[in-house]
Design an enzyme around this catalytic site. Sequence first.
Site, PDB file in Angstrom:
ATOM      1  N   GLY A 225       0.785  -1.225   0.000  1.00 45.33           N
ATOM      2  CA  GLY A 225       0.000   0.000   0.000  1.00 45.33           C
ATOM      3  C   GLY A 225       0.818   1.276   0.000  1.00 45.33           C
ATOM      4  O   GLY A 225       0.286   2.364  -0.224  1.00 45.33           O
ATOM      5  N   GLU A 293       2.907  -4.413  13.897  1.00 45.84           N
ATOM      6  CA  GLU A 293       3.483  -3.882  12.661  1.00 45.84           C
ATOM      7  C   GLU A 293       4.251  -2.590  12.930  1.00 45.84           C
ATOM      8  O   GLU A 293       5.302  -2.349  12.330  1.00 45.84           O
ATOM      9  CB  GLU A 293       2.397  -3.651  11.624  1.00 45.84           C
ATOM     10  CG  GLU A 293       2.920  -3.212  10.269  1.00 45.84           C
ATOM     11  CD  GLU A 293       1.843  -3.192   9.203  1.00 45.84           C
ATOM     12  OE1 GLU A 293       1.639  -4.223   8.544  1.00 45.84           O
ATOM     13  OE2 GLU A 293       1.190  -2.130   9.052  1.00 45.84           O
TER      14      GLU A 293
END
Length: 343
Positions: A225, A293
């Site tokens: 992304g 993350e």
Amino acid sequence: MNLKFVAVLLFLVVVLGVMFIYLKPIYRFREGLCDSSEGRSGDGHLFRSPDLHLVATNGLKYPQPSITHGRTDVVSVTPWLAPVVWEGTFYPVLLDSIYQKRNITVAATVFAVGKYIRFLKDFLETAEQHFFVGFRVKVYVFTDQPNEVPKVKMAAGRELVVRSVPNSKRWQEISARRMEIIQTLIEETLKNDVDYIFCLDVDSKFHSRWGTESLGELVAVIHPGYYKDDRSKFPYERRPASRAYVAPGEGDFYYCGGAFGGVLAEVHQLAQTCRKNFEDDAKEGIEAAWQEESHLNRYMWLNKPSKVLSPEYLWQDFKARNSEVRVIRFSGVIKNYNEIRPN
């Protein structure tokens, strides 16, 4: 000069070049540029990479090696000289032959908790078709529903191990607990039995080869992304109070938490550090923007990966494939998060 001799000489040059880049990275950031695991250079300042754009829309930001088979449209090596793996930047047959002689074993971990169990069958079946085919593989499935794990026929030398874990009322806690479980798995089970480990998301499936080209000491995957974006747009944790903090202007790429790996010692250190930082944040009432993350990205900023995998290695099914992505190897499937997450 004898043509046969020239042919043999050229072959040896190619073999040595591939081994130089893929088996023993030219430049290990943590051992060379910086003095400590805190990622500091000799003058005490955090190393800053130039703006990293993987796609050469306006020309590459720094020179790329000629071994890339003519891939001048993408970045194939980082500023700290770690390979960035794309289709067309490696020789699969040659790499497989090298690692087969080493008789390696690769482990994969996957968490299928709560409603995420529905994705496990596709994950396991496609892994049999594409993930380190022809090598010894151990897939560790962590689930709160061991009786629901699908029966998947596995090839010789490949093994499925199911471990029970509790569910949680918050998906963030499920995500965060992964690092603790991976750390424990390496300490108690894998350390004398496995050479490499990859930690992967279950709500994904394989579409094409994922093999020896991905092996390295510490391996990260570029998030699909953000790989074309400037680092100012990366969703790093921006609160200085968090141990996942990455300051504006810092960071290299934005890596996804759904796929990472490497040798056991490196992944153990990553999991142990991210777990401790997450727990220390929690004691102070802080939860990083993207949980594990965010902590992984902080860790990879301070401890540069020795190999970086392109977005081929974790694409997103809802995205159309861009021209530079010649192959989709592994991708997150389309799903309704509101329906599958417990909160």
